[in-house]
Motif scaffolding. Sequence first.
Motif, short mmCIF file in Angstrom:
data_model
loop_
_atom_site.label_atom_id
_atom_site.label_comp_id
_atom_site.label_asym_id
_atom_site.label_seq_id
_atom_site.Cartn_x
_atom_site.Cartn_y
_atom_site.Cartn_z
N ARG A 333 0.80 -1.22 0.00
CA ARG A 333 0.00 0.00 0.00
C ARG A 333 0.83 1.27 0.00
O ARG A 333 0.35 2.32 -0.40
CB ARG A 333 -0.94 0.01 1.20
CG ARG A 333 -1.99 -1.10 1.15
CD ARG A 333 -3.06 -0.92 2.19
NE ARG A 333 -2.53 -0.97 3.55
CZ ARG A 333 -3.27 -0.79 4.64
NH1 ARG A 333 -4.56 -0.52 4.53
NH2 ARG A 333 -2.72 -0.87 5.84
N ARG A 334 2.06 1.21 0.47
CA ARG A 334 2.87 2.42 0.58
C ARG A 334 3.62 2.71 -0.71
O ARG A 334 3.69 1.88 -1.62
CB ARG A 334 3.87 2.28 1.73
CG ARG A 334 3.23 2.06 3.09
CD ARG A 334 4.28 2.13 4.16
NE ARG A 334 3.75 1.85 5.49
CZ ARG A 334 4.42 2.03 6.62
NH1 ARG A 334 5.66 2.50 6.59
NH2 ARG A 334 3.87 1.77 7.78
N THR A 335 4.22 3.90 -0.77
CA THR A 335 5.15 4.21 -1.85
C THR A 335 6.48 3.54 -1.56
O THR A 335 6.80 3.23 -0.40
CB THR A 335 5.35 5.72 -2.00
OG1 THR A 335 5.98 6.21 -0.80
CG2 THR A 335 4.04 6.45 -2.20
N ASP A 338 8.68 5.53 0.93
CA ASP A 338 8.09 5.90 2.21
C ASP A 338 9.11 5.68 3.32
O ASP A 338 9.64 4.58 3.48
CB ASP A 338 6.85 5.04 2.47
CG ASP A 338 6.05 5.49 3.70
OD1 ASP A 338 6.69 5.87 4.71
OD2 ASP A 338 4.82 5.43 3.65
N LEU A 341 8.92 2.57 5.57
CA LEU A 341 9.27 1.22 5.13
C LEU A 341 10.54 0.75 5.84
O LEU A 341 11.52 1.49 5.94
CB LEU A 341 9.51 1.20 3.61
CG LEU A 341 8.31 1.08 2.67
CD1 LEU A 341 8.80 0.91 1.25
CD2 LEU A 341 7.40 -0.06 3.06
N PRO A 379 3.18 -1.03 -6.19
CA PRO A 379 3.14 -0.07 -5.08
C PRO A 379 1.81 0.68 -5.04
O PRO A 379 1.17 0.89 -6.08
CB PRO A 379 4.31 0.86 -5.39
CG PRO A 379 4.52 0.75 -6.86
CD PRO A 379 4.15 -0.65 -7.22
N GLU A 380 1.40 1.06 -3.85
CA GLU A 380 0.18 1.83 -3.64
C GLU A 380 -1.07 1.15 -4.20
O GLU A 380 -2.01 1.80 -4.65
CB GLU A 380 0.32 3.23 -4.24
CG GLU A 380 1.44 4.05 -3.62
CD GLU A 380 1.53 5.44 -4.23
OE1 GLU A 380 0.81 6.35 -3.74
OE2 GLU A 380 2.29 5.61 -5.20
N ARG A 382 -4.25 -1.41 -3.35
CA ARG A 382 -5.04 -1.93 -2.24
C ARG A 382 -5.87 -3.12 -2.70
O ARG A 382 -6.64 -3.01 -3.66
CB ARG A 382 -5.96 -0.85 -1.67
CG ARG A 382 -5.20 0.27 -0.96
CD ARG A 382 -6.15 1.33 -0.43
NE ARG A 382 -5.41 2.35 0.32
CZ ARG A 382 -5.18 2.32 1.62
NH1 ARG A 382 -5.64 1.31 2.33
NH2 ARG A 382 -4.51 3.29 2.22
#
Length: 494
Positions: A333-335, A338, A341, A379-380, A382
């Motif tokens: 879900r994150r970049t 981030d 991480l 990435p990103e 859901r």
Amino acid sequence: MPLGQLPVPNPPPATAMSSWRKDHLGASSSEPLKVIIIGNGPSGICLSYLLSGYTPYVKPDAVHPHPLLHRKLTEVPGVSILDQDLSYLSEGLEGRCESPVALLFDALLRPDTDFGGNMESVLMWKHQKERAIPHVVLGRNLPGGAWHSIEGSMVTLSQGQWMGLPDLQVKDWMRRKRRGLRNSRATAGDIAHYYRDYVTKKGLGHNFVSGAVVTAVEWGMPEPSGSEARNPRPLFQVSGFLTSKDQSQRPFSLCAHNVVLATGTSDSPARLGIPGETLPFVYHELSALEAATRAGTVTPASDPVLIIGAGLSAADAVLYARHYNIPVIHAFRRTVDDPGLVFNQLPKMLYPEYHKVHQMMREQSILSPSPYEGYRSLPEHRPLLFKEDHQAVFRDPKGLQKVFGVSLVLVLIGSHPDLSFLPGAGADLAVDPNQPLSAKRNPIDVEPFTYQSTQQEGLYAMGPLAGDNFVRFVQGGALAVASSLLRKEARKPP
């Protein structure tokens, strides 16, 4: 089953069983136990070592590199660390942990390790049987706990020397086993073997009962009449069942004056909470990929394995799949950049394989075609649902839906402690009782120098449950608990 009569899996001969009951239950099997430790991982093992009469003293000629601590250690020569003021000794210490006792014990065991040194421990150990406190360690697995559930070839996050327990260095144990470290780290298989061997070598085995599943812990029961009548305390009742090799289950129920929670946090994997998560091809443990690979149900010719998560467990799964040339879709879900991480917090020189995964996550999401054949990162993204025909539906950063065909799904997004055996699942024991119990964000609220619950006398928590998430620092909790229990014993009337 009568209170206090705990059978063990695959019962030993009658003489051994009699000895076990004598050791733990006293002359009468109805007599409450002194201490029950729930959990047989590194925390439980270290506490058992200290409660078995192994007592730490400062070496007479030791010079600690921390001047203030060295001065304090010389003020009461010949007095065990367990009998000293842990609050006073730990003042002024700083390090990679918030627990002052954890920093203290680590500084005594590994005096200058954070500065790249390899100075020997300033402690020496004496086995003083008269100081031992009878106890039982209940664990689902063999001694070593969850380490026996990790794929054996995976390397530890921490350096190998930090995985050791008192008075048996990992490097010395591995040298005798003719094993070596990988980039200063050990494999999970070696560490699991080390912990099991530690229990044997230190003579702790008679305290450990494997295959024990605790289902309920209650407190507030009155003490039996005539038992320590001059110092009454509420008792704990610990109930559960024992599993044998034939998978049969036998119930047990025990009473104790003190209970120590040392279960760790790996019992209950975190879940996405989306439709289809209970389908038979969706798993929450890396072991599922290992089993599928061994069985040949997942091969290089299969549809990709979907790995969801951006932590070290997910990275381990990516590395495992890549080793066997199994195609991977890696969603998180994150970049990629981030700062939260974990990859952005690990030194590249110490953890090259994890940074390789991070590099794959970054470059594959930017470059097309992918420079890593058989790997695709999302990435990103859901996850929305999983379908019975092995399809996974995602929402991408632009809000569009994407569908992927997969052979197997691994949801590796962390885990939670399973304290369902406590009243209210332990929620009232947390630092913030209005929030879910979490090892990192909302651990059990304990006194910092005893690790006793602030809400319930006689109930202790240590390891990740108390916010200590690395083996290197869980041993400080064992020191605090052992010191507290010894002081309780000393206060009892003759």
